[in-house]
Design a protein around this motif. Structure first.
Motif, PDB file in Angstrom:
ATOM      1  N   ARG A  29       0.827  -1.208   0.000  1.00 63.71           N
ATOM      2  CA  ARG A  29       0.000   0.000   0.000  1.00 63.71           C
ATOM      3  C   ARG A  29       0.859   1.255   0.000  1.00 63.71           C
ATOM      4  NH1 ARG A  29      -4.684  -1.853   4.287  1.00 63.71           N
ATOM      5  NH2 ARG A  29      -6.202  -2.585   2.732  1.00 63.71           N
ATOM      6  N   GLU A  30       1.921   1.264   0.793  1.00 58.17           N
ATOM      7  CA  GLU A  30       2.777   2.445   0.880  1.00 58.17           C
ATOM      8  C   GLU A  30       3.462   2.726  -0.453  1.00 58.17           C
ATOM      9  OE1 GLU A  30       5.434   1.736   4.101  1.00 58.17           O
ATOM     10  OE2 GLU A  30       4.050   2.523   5.608  1.00 58.17           O
ATOM     11  N   ILE A  31       4.005   1.696  -1.066  1.00 58.87           N
ATOM     12  CA  ILE A  31       4.721   1.911  -2.320  1.00 58.87           C
ATOM     13  C   ILE A  31       3.743   2.233  -3.454  1.00 58.87           C
ATOM     14  CG2 ILE A  31       6.192   0.802  -4.052  1.00 58.87           C
ATOM     15  CD1 ILE A  31       7.578  -0.637  -1.709  1.00 58.87           C
ATOM     16  N   ALA A  32       2.606   1.557  -3.483  1.00 60.37           N
ATOM     17  CA  ALA A  32       1.591   1.892  -4.494  1.00 60.37           C
ATOM     18  C   ALA A  32       1.103   3.321  -4.303  1.00 60.37           C
ATOM     19  CB  ALA A  32       0.422   0.913  -4.404  1.00 60.37           C
ATOM     20  N   GLY A  33       0.964   3.737  -3.044  1.00 60.33           N
ATOM     21  CA  GLY A  33       0.534   5.106  -2.769  1.00 60.33           C
ATOM     22  C   GLY A  33       1.524   6.135  -3.278  1.00 60.33           C
ATOM     23  N   GLU A  34       2.816   5.823  -3.139  1.00 58.26           N
ATOM     24  CA  GLU A  34       3.841   6.743  -3.646  1.00 58.26           C
ATOM     25  C   GLU A  34       3.801   6.822  -5.168  1.00 58.26           C
ATOM     26  OE1 GLU A  34       6.849   9.515  -3.633  1.00 58.26           O
ATOM     27  OE2 GLU A  34       5.634   8.766  -1.957  1.00 58.26           O
ATOM     28  N   ILE A  35       3.652   5.681  -5.831  1.00 56.11           N
ATOM     29  CA  ILE A  35       3.535   5.685  -7.288  1.00 56.11           C
ATOM     30  C   ILE A  35       2.290   6.466  -7.718  1.00 56.11           C
ATOM     31  CG2 ILE A  35       3.264   4.259  -9.355  1.00 56.11           C
ATOM     32  CD1 ILE A  35       5.994   3.952  -8.106  1.00 56.11           C
ATOM     33  N   ALA A  47      -4.299   2.678 -11.258  1.00 57.26           N
ATOM     34  CA  ALA A  47      -3.183   2.620 -12.196  1.00 57.26           C
ATOM     35  C   ALA A  47      -1.885   2.248 -11.475  1.00 57.26           C
ATOM     36  CB  ALA A  47      -3.025   3.965 -12.907  1.00 57.26           C
ATOM     37  N   ALA A  48      -1.659   2.846 -10.320  1.00 54.76           N
ATOM     38  CA  ALA A  48      -0.441   2.556  -9.556  1.00 54.76           C
ATOM     39  C   ALA A  48      -0.403   1.107  -9.102  1.00 54.76           C
ATOM     40  CB  ALA A  48      -0.350   3.493  -8.356  1.00 54.76           C
ATOM     41  N   THR A  49      -1.538   0.605  -8.653  1.00 52.24           N
ATOM     42  CA  THR A  49      -1.613  -0.793  -8.223  1.00 52.24           C
ATOM     43  C   THR A  49      -1.321  -1.734  -9.385  1.00 52.24           C
ATOM     44  OG1 THR A  49      -3.237  -0.215  -6.526  1.00 52.24           O
ATOM     45  CG2 THR A  49      -3.098  -2.529  -7.154  1.00 52.24           C
ATOM     46  N   ALA A  50      -1.883  -1.413 -10.540  1.00 53.76           N
ATOM     47  CA  ALA A  50      -1.660  -2.246 -11.727  1.00 53.76           C
ATOM     48  C   ALA A  50      -0.190  -2.218 -12.144  1.00 53.76           C
ATOM     49  CB  ALA A  50      -2.539  -1.765 -12.874  1.00 53.76           C
ATOM     50  N   LEU A  51       0.423  -1.045 -12.115  1.00 56.22           N
ATOM     51  CA  LEU A  51       1.827  -0.933 -12.497  1.00 56.22           C
ATOM     52  C   LEU A  51       2.723  -1.713 -11.543  1.00 56.22           C
ATOM     53  CD1 LEU A  51       2.415   2.792 -13.559  1.00 56.22           C
ATOM     54  CD2 LEU A  51       1.839   0.813 -14.966  1.00 56.22           C
ATOM     55  N   LEU A  52       2.469  -1.568 -10.256  1.00 56.93           N
ATOM     56  CA  LEU A  52       3.296  -2.258  -9.273  1.00 56.93           C
ATOM     57  C   LEU A  52       3.163  -3.769  -9.427  1.00 56.93           C
ATOM     58  CD1 LEU A  52       5.227  -1.551  -6.973  1.00 56.93           C
ATOM     59  CD2 LEU A  52       3.296  -1.707  -5.395  1.00 56.93           C
ATOM     60  N   GLY A  53       1.935  -4.230  -9.648  1.00 54.08           N
ATOM     61  CA  GLY A  53       1.726  -5.655  -9.851  1.00 54.08           C
ATOM     62  C   GLY A  53       2.439  -6.168 -11.093  1.00 54.08           C
ATOM     63  N   THR A  87      12.710  -1.956 -20.242  1.00 52.94           N
ATOM     64  CA  THR A  87      11.475  -2.501 -20.810  1.00 52.94           C
ATOM     65  C   THR A  87      10.281  -2.251 -19.898  1.00 52.94           C
ATOM     66  OG1 THR A  87      12.648  -4.220 -22.053  1.00 52.94           O
ATOM     67  CG2 THR A  87      10.311  -4.609 -21.578  1.00 52.94           C
ATOM     68  N   VAL A  88      10.431  -2.557 -18.605  1.00 51.11           N
ATOM     69  CA  VAL A  88       9.282  -2.406 -17.711  1.00 51.11           C
ATOM     70  C   VAL A  88       8.980  -0.935 -17.448  1.00 51.11           C
ATOM     71  CG1 VAL A  88       9.574  -4.670 -16.641  1.00 51.11           C
ATOM     72  CG2 VAL A  88      10.680  -2.671 -15.602  1.00 51.11           C
ATOM     73  N   THR A  89      10.005  -0.088 -17.432  1.00 52.65           N
ATOM     74  CA  THR A  89       9.755   1.347 -17.247  1.00 52.65           C
ATOM     75  C   THR A  89       9.013   1.916 -18.446  1.00 52.65           C
ATOM     76  OG1 THR A  89      11.768   1.562 -15.894  1.00 52.65           O
ATOM     77  CG2 THR A  89      10.803   3.586 -16.756  1.00 52.65           C
ATOM     78  N   LEU A  90       9.432   1.526 -19.639  1.00 58.23           N
ATOM     79  CA  LEU A  90       8.747   1.977 -20.853  1.00 58.23           C
ATOM     80  C   LEU A  90       7.302   1.489 -20.866  1.00 58.23           C
ATOM     81  CD1 LEU A  90       9.006   3.429 -23.579  1.00 58.23           C
ATOM     82  CD2 LEU A  90       9.787   1.264 -24.575  1.00 58.23           C
ATOM     83  N   LEU A  91       7.088   0.237 -20.496  1.00 57.82           N
ATOM     84  CA  LEU A  91       5.739  -0.317 -20.429  1.00 57.82           C
ATOM     85  C   LEU A  91       4.875   0.481 -19.463  1.00 57.82           C
ATOM     86  CD1 LEU A  91       3.654  -2.641 -20.917  1.00 57.82           C
ATOM     87  CD2 LEU A  91       4.696  -3.784 -18.954  1.00 57.82           C
ATOM     88  N   ALA A  92       5.431   0.796 -18.289  1.00 57.48           N
ATOM     89  CA  ALA A  92       4.665   1.518 -17.270  1.00 57.48           C
ATOM     90  C   ALA A  92       4.297   2.920 -17.751  1.00 57.48           C
ATOM     91  CB  ALA A  92       5.481   1.595 -15.977  1.00 57.48           C
ATOM     92  N   LEU A  93       5.235   3.611 -18.356  1.00 53.68           N
ATOM     93  CA  LEU A  93       4.959   4.974 -18.818  1.00 53.68           C
ATOM     94  C   LEU A  93       3.917   4.984 -19.934  1.00 53.68           C
ATOM     95  CD1 LEU A  93       8.610   6.390 -18.824  1.00 53.68           C
ATOM     96  CD2 LEU A  93       6.803   6.838 -17.153  1.00 53.68           C
ATOM     97  N   ARG A  94       4.040   4.049 -20.875  1.00 53.29           N
ATOM     98  CA  ARG A  94       3.030   3.957 -21.935  1.00 53.29           C
ATOM     99  C   ARG A  94       1.662   3.640 -21.350  1.00 53.29           C
ATOM    100  NH1 ARG A  94       6.571  -0.006 -25.820  1.00 53.29           N
ATOM    101  NH2 ARG A  94       7.522   1.552 -27.222  1.00 53.29           N
ATOM    102  N   ALA A  95       1.629   2.778 -20.341  1.00 52.91           N
ATOM    103  CA  ALA A  95       0.348   2.331 -19.776  1.00 52.91           C
ATOM    104  C   ALA A  95      -0.447   3.474 -19.167  1.00 52.91           C
ATOM    105  CB  ALA A  95       0.599   1.252 -18.729  1.00 52.91           C
ATOM    106  N   VAL A  96       0.234   4.459 -18.591  1.00 50.78           N
ATOM    107  CA  VAL A  96      -0.499   5.569 -17.968  1.00 50.78           C
ATOM    108  C   VAL A  96      -0.712   6.729 -18.917  1.00 50.78           C
ATOM    109  CG1 VAL A  96       0.176   4.975 -15.611  1.00 50.78           C
ATOM    110  CG2 VAL A  96       1.633   6.517 -16.950  1.00 50.78           C
ATOM    111  N   GLY A  97      -0.206   6.612 -20.152  1.00 52.74           N
ATOM    112  CA  GLY A  97      -0.544   7.609 -21.158  1.00 52.74           C
ATOM    113  C   GLY A  97       0.580   8.482 -21.661  1.00 52.74           C
TER     114      GLY A  97
END
Length: 226
Positions: A131-137, A158-164, A191-201
């Motif tokens: 929860r703490e780390i998802a909250g920060e994201i 979105a943060a929860t999905a990215l962290l998962g 790869t995962v950073t690029l995926l995360a950034l694309r995922a949120v727009g």
């Protein structure tokens, strides 16, 4: 007369507690949570088993505090990286990169913190950590949305999905088994950073630029061995 601990006594007690937790962390990093047992941890910390019980009355409490401590360290690292970034999008990229790097640089410990089966109940500590780390994201996504860099969205979801996604891809059962190699580690972080950034727009060209920016940072290069 009420006994009051002197400053030196308080420091000594705190140092002993820290030594026990450091020993538990070393054990978990080497052998997973199954290796976090009172007697072996006591040996590593150079204290008696009874001393460990004085600070942590049960194995569940020791492992729960270990999870909390590792998570506090990761959260502090995420905040330092994001706060040093020049803008909201860069801060989000820095936060995601930091999660990825921390996960890959200590995969066995990360799996132990997240989901490794243990014979005691540590679910509350694990949940609080996530929860703490998802909250920060989420806060970093929200800042980028408010700055007009990202479209409006449910930032908590979105943060929860990215962290998962990060955890599943990097340390879950389906994660590649060759990520100890520095080049593979760097590629996985990108790869995962690029995926995360694309995922949120974040638009593709901008996302790629942010990923390159993060990879060139000295702290990231040092952690991934680039």
């Amino acid at each position: 007369m009420v006994y009051r601990r002197t400053h030196q006594v308080v420091k000594r007690l705190a140092a002993r507690r820290s030594a026990i937790l450091a020993a538990a962390r070393e054990a978990a990093a080497e052998g997973g949570m199954a290796a976090v047992q009172i007697a072996p941890v006591a040996v590593r910390a150079n204290v008696a088993a009874g001393t460990v019980y004085r600070y942590f009355p049960s194995k569940a409490e020791l492992i729960s505090e270990l999870i909390a401590e590792v998570s506090r360290d990761e959260l502090a690292a995420i905040r330092r990286a994001a706060d040093a970034a020049p803008g909201p999008s860069s801060a989000l990229a820095a936060a995601v990169t930091t999660v990825a790097v921390h996960t890959l640089s200590q995969r066995r410990l990360a799996w132990g913190i997240l989901a490794e089966p243990v014979d005691v109940d540590v679910s509350a500590s694990r949940l609080a950590s996530r929860r703490e780390i998802a909250g920060e994201i989420a806060s970093r996504i929200d800042a980028a949305v408010r700055a007009g860099h990202l479209p409006a969205q449910d930032t908590a979801l979105a943060a929860t999905a990215l962290l998962g996604a990060l955890h599943e891809a990097l340390v879950g059962p389906l994660a590649p088994d060759n990520l100890d190699d520095p080049v593979k580690m760097r590629d996985a972080v990108q790869t995962v950073t690029l995926l995360a950034l694309r995922a949120v727009g974040v638009m593709d060209a901008r996302a790629r630029g942010l990923v390159v920016q993060q990879t060139l940072l000295p702290t990231t290069k040092a952690l991934v061995g680039a």
